[in-house]
Design an enzyme around this catalytic site. Sequence first.
Site, PDB file in Angstrom:
ATOM      1  CD  GLN A   1      39.364   8.411  93.003  1.00 37.91           C
ATOM      2  OE1 GLN A   1      39.400   7.205  93.228  1.00 37.91           O
ATOM      3  NE2 GLN A   1      40.048   9.271  93.729  1.00 37.91           N
TER       4      GLN A   1
ATOM      5  CG  ASN B   1      48.416   8.891  88.963  1.00 41.38           C
ATOM      6  OD1 ASN B   1      47.817   9.969  89.018  1.00 41.38           O
ATOM      7  ND2 ASN B   1      47.890   7.830  88.381  1.00 41.38           N
ATOM      8  CE  LYS B   2      43.725   8.761  93.835  1.00 41.29           C
ATOM      9  NZ  LYS B   2      43.666   9.416  95.170  1.00 41.29           N
TER      10      LYS B   2
ATOM     11  CG  ASP C   1      47.622  13.683  91.652  1.00 41.05           C
ATOM     12  OD1 ASP C   1      47.389  12.546  91.200  1.00 41.05           O
ATOM     13  OD2 ASP C   1      46.732  14.499  91.958  1.00 41.05           O
TER      14      ASP C   1
ATOM     15  NE  ARG D   1      42.910  15.670  97.541  1.00 34.24           N
ATOM     16  CZ  ARG D   1      42.658  14.784  96.564  1.00 34.24           C
ATOM     17  NH1 ARG D   1      41.944  15.139  95.512  1.00 34.24           N
ATOM     18  NH2 ARG D   1      43.123  13.551  96.641  1.00 34.24           N
TER      19      ARG D   1
ATOM     20  NE  ARG E   1      38.851  12.978  91.091  1.00 37.81           N
ATOM     21  CZ  ARG E   1      39.156  12.697  89.863  1.00 37.81           C
ATOM     22  NH1 ARG E   1      38.410  13.151  88.868  1.00 37.81           N
ATOM     23  NH2 ARG E   1      40.219  11.979  89.542  1.00 37.81           N
ATOM     24  N   GLY E   2      41.373  15.628  90.886  1.00 38.30           N
ATOM     25  CA  GLY E   2      42.194  15.534  89.681  1.00 38.30           C
ATOM     26  C   GLY E   2      43.078  16.775  89.640  1.00 38.30           C
ATOM     27  CB  ALA E   3      46.746  17.134  89.215  1.00 32.48           C
TER      28      ALA E   3
HETATM   29  O1  MRU Z   1      42.564  11.778  94.514  1.00 30.52           O
HETATM   30  P1  MRU Z   1      42.253  12.238  93.122  1.00 30.52           P
HETATM   31  O2  MRU Z   1      40.984  11.677  92.577  1.00 30.52           O
HETATM   32  O3  MRU Z   1      42.328  13.745  92.994  1.00 30.52           O
HETATM   33  O4  MRU Z   1      43.437  11.639  92.261  1.00 30.52           O
HETATM   34  C1  MRU Z   1      43.480  11.901  90.890  1.00 30.52           C
HETATM   35  C2  MRU Z   1      44.594  11.210  90.197  1.00 30.52           C
HETATM   36  O5  MRU Z   1      45.368  10.490  90.786  1.00 30.52           O
HETATM   37  C3  MRU Z   1      44.767  11.537  88.749  1.00 30.52           C
HETATM   38  O6  MRU Z   1      45.332  10.454  88.072  1.00 30.52           O
HETATM   39  C4  MRU Z   1      45.700  12.739  88.608  1.00 30.52           C
HETATM   40  O7  MRU Z   1      45.245  13.806  89.386  1.00 30.52           O
HETATM   41  C5  MRU Z   1      45.829  13.175  87.204  1.00 30.52           C
HETATM   42  S1  MRU Z   1      44.365  13.987  86.637  1.00 30.52           S
HETATM   43  C6  MRU Z   1      44.550  14.395  85.027  1.00 30.52           C
END
Ligand code: MRU
Length: 356
Positions: free
Chosen positions: A199, A250-251, A240, A88, A51-53
């Site tokens: 996370q 973002n999250k 993201d 996703r 996970r993470g963009a």
């Molecule tokens: O749902 P996730 O864990 O994929 O969400 C991740 C985030 O919101 C991160 O802040 C974002 O992807 C940036 S990662 C460098």
Amino acid sequence: MRIEGKEYRTIWFENNVIKIIDQTKLPHQFIIKELKTVKDAINAIKVMEVRGAPLIGGTAAYGLALAVQENNDSEFIKKSAKDLIQSRPTAINLKWAVDRMMNKLSGINSDQILDIALNEAKEICDEDEKFCENIGINGLKIIEEIYNKKKDTVNILTHCNAGWLATINWGTATSPIYHAHKKGIPVHVWVDETRPRNQGANLTSYELNEEEIPNTIIADNTGGILMQRGEVDMCIVGTDRTLSNGDVCNKIGTYLKALAAHDNNVPFYVALPSSTIDWDIKDAKDIPIEERNSEELSHVEGIDENNELKKVLIYPTKSKAMNLAFDVTPAKYVTGLITEKGITEASFDGLKKLFK
Ligand code: MRU
């Protein structure tokens, strides 16, 4: 970066399979998982083993290479690309990486198609690592400036995990922190727990511990009072999808942290590689916001006294729950965007100067 003293990247290709660190098991179990088919890659993205963009983008790129390895028929590759993009909805890096792979492969029918796909996927990952390193070098200047004025530990608040585990290496939000630490600047990180999937607690705190960076996990609602008390010098978060007008998706919970930072004159920075910029969507309302299974809220997972992973229900059995995974922070609350090319204001002009 390091886990138990050993250097890792989050994804690599070895003996015809993708290898990933299964993030659903961290911090309690460190498991390297093999993805053998494009279906495995799609599933890993969906269930958030990765996970993470930026890492989602890297996995999608290698996932498409796996599709080519399985069956290099163009219809199969096209269908795989579509399924990967749909795995996703919110992180734009996913579509960006798949589109880049498809452009590279378009019109190629030769025996070399697999090598070309694998090289491009590696190139996407190597580039992300370099970009994240540059984000760190650029963001370091901000931390250094605060330290030179304060002459004491710089307290940085971050949300979710925009660390190296969310990218190929270095992270986005954490890269300036790692660079500051390596330079000997004392830093301490306030880690938002980041409900419901934690996370922050499970991944950010874990990776900072492994690099011996002082950090403290806080409940998601604690940042406000810490800012009022002057205990946060700056916030750095990831993203993201950043629109060309500087709005940042973002999250979930990032927006509330930005509001608190604004009210308390705490600088609020967003760190991103250019692969996270969406140049097409003009209005934040059009960003697809992922809604995940409400079980992520109603149940929590951890280890029991026998060191075994257990999931338990914490809500009343009859209650309904709603699980929106992302929110949008309007550009006006963002002090600056830290990118691989430099730091800029969160605006179309700022981004255009760096990237167009
Ligand atoms: O749902 P996730 O864990 O994929 O969400 C991740 C985030 O919101 C991160 O802040 C974002 O992807 C940036 S990662 C460098």
